[in-house]
Design a protein around this motif. Structure first.
Motif, PDB file in Angstrom:
ATOM      1  N   LEU A 121       0.866  -1.189   0.000  1.00 25.50           N
ATOM      2  CA  LEU A 121       0.000   0.000   0.000  1.00 25.50           C
ATOM      3  C   LEU A 121       0.896   1.230   0.000  1.00 25.50           C
ATOM      4  N   GLU A 174       1.071   5.538  -1.575  1.00 29.37           N
ATOM      5  CA  GLU A 174       0.314   6.626  -2.191  1.00 29.37           C
ATOM      6  C   GLU A 174       0.527   6.695  -3.704  1.00 29.37           C
ATOM      7  N   GLY A 178       3.387   0.821   6.093  1.00 23.10           N
ATOM      8  CA  GLY A 178       4.071   1.444   7.212  1.00 23.10           C
ATOM      9  C   GLY A 178       3.046   1.839   8.264  1.00 23.10           C
ATOM     10  N   GLY A 179       3.562   2.162   9.477  1.00 22.79           N
ATOM     11  CA  GLY A 179       2.682   2.632  10.534  1.00 22.79           C
ATOM     12  C   GLY A 179       2.783   4.144  10.609  1.00 22.79           C
ATOM     13  N   ASP A 200       6.626   5.569   6.192  1.00 21.24           N
ATOM     14  CA  ASP A 200       6.626   4.658   5.054  1.00 21.24           C
ATOM     15  C   ASP A 200       7.754   3.632   5.222  1.00 21.24           C
ATOM     16  N   LEU A 246      -4.674   4.079  -2.382  1.00 22.94           N
ATOM     17  CA  LEU A 246      -6.062   4.175  -1.923  1.00 22.94           C
ATOM     18  C   LEU A 246      -6.640   5.544  -2.220  1.00 22.94           C
ATOM     19  N   GLY A 247      -5.787   6.417  -2.811  1.00 24.87           N
ATOM     20  CA  GLY A 247      -6.273   7.754  -3.130  1.00 24.87           C
ATOM     21  C   GLY A 247      -5.128   8.751  -3.070  1.00 24.87           C
ATOM     22  N   ASN A 275      -4.453  11.304  -1.103  1.00 27.00           N
ATOM     23  CA  ASN A 275      -3.990  11.879   0.161  1.00 27.00           C
ATOM     24  C   ASN A 275      -3.199  10.891   1.014  1.00 27.00           C
ATOM     25  N   LEU A 334      -2.909   8.992   4.108  1.00 27.96           N
ATOM     26  CA  LEU A 334      -3.918   8.544   5.059  1.00 27.96           C
ATOM     27  C   LEU A 334      -3.266   7.974   6.314  1.00 27.96           C
TER      28      LEU A 334
END
Ligand SMILES: C[S@@+](CC[C@H](N)C(=O)[O-])C[C@H]1O[C@@H](n2cnc3c(N)ncnc32)[C@H](O)[C@@H]1O
Length: 195
Positions: free
Chosen positions: A129, A131, A150-151, A154, A173-174, A176, A178
């Protein structure tokens, strides 16, 4: 069963932290606690078909991986403090190098690092996952995927290379940045829709 692998780069690994100051005394374990709660809690229900690996790399006894197995989980409550107590209990254990200890029902701890955790997934398909990935609307996902993220931060370049060894799909996922826990809600909802 969808699997989430979340890296906590600075998260405490010896369990010596205060349950009264989670953001300040744990290296931001609170971010990962929200990921755990988001992975399992529905409104008035629990997801039993999810597994979460928290790969913790902070002081003083890392790396350690705390695994939550939805099908066996007990004593998980929606508040972060009680989930922190489950993690603290796990981190207080002293597993041998190749050992995984069952600290409470559905919670396991080992000394595995990111490479060992990723390599333990066999031939399952991977998603990283990120950006700048391909839109989740354009990829076919199902419950067999391993989602790596990542928590607080990244993945590092070295960690990205470990994921690359498993030929991941890079998925966005978009547009921005998140919160990690919000990413999990979006992914699980997409999997629910695709079912
Ligand atoms: C809080 S973010 C990490 C820090 C964030 N990149 C920043 O610069 O503020 C935690 C993780 O969530 C995932 N993530 C955040 N936003 C995303 C997005 N739009 N698409 C896909 N993954 C995302 C990535 O795996 C990221 O490592």
């Amino acid at each position: 069963m969808p699997v989430f692998v979340i890296v906590g780069h600075k998260v405490n690994t010896d369990g010596q932290f205060s349950l009264n100051d989670l953001p300040g005394s744990t290296g931001r374990l609170d971010i990962l606690l929200r990921c755990v709660n988001t992975s399992f809690f529905l409104s008035n229900d629990i997801r039993k078909n999810v597994e979460v690996f928290l790969v913790l790399q902070g002081e003083l006894d890392g790396p350690k991986t705390v695994r939550f197995a939805g099908s066996e989980l007990k004593y998980l409550n929606p508040d972060e403090r009680s989930t922190a107590a489950l993690v603290k209990n796990a981190l207080m254990q002293n597993p041998g190098q190749d050992e995984e200890i069952n600290s409470t029902p559905g919670v396991y701890v080992s000394r595995r690092g990111l490479k060992e955790v990723l390599d333990s997934m066999g031939d399952r398909p991977f998603v990283h996952l990120r950006e700048d990935g391909k839109s989740i609307r354009e990829v076919e996902l199902n419950e067999n995927f391993v989602f790596v993220m990542g928590g607080q931060f990244d993945l590092t370049e070295d960690e990205e290379n470990l994921v690359l060894d498993h030929n991941p799909a890079n998925v966005s996922l978009g547009p921005n940045k998140l919160h990690a826990s919000h990413c999990i809600t979006i992914v699980l909802n997409e999997l629910d829709i695709n079912k």
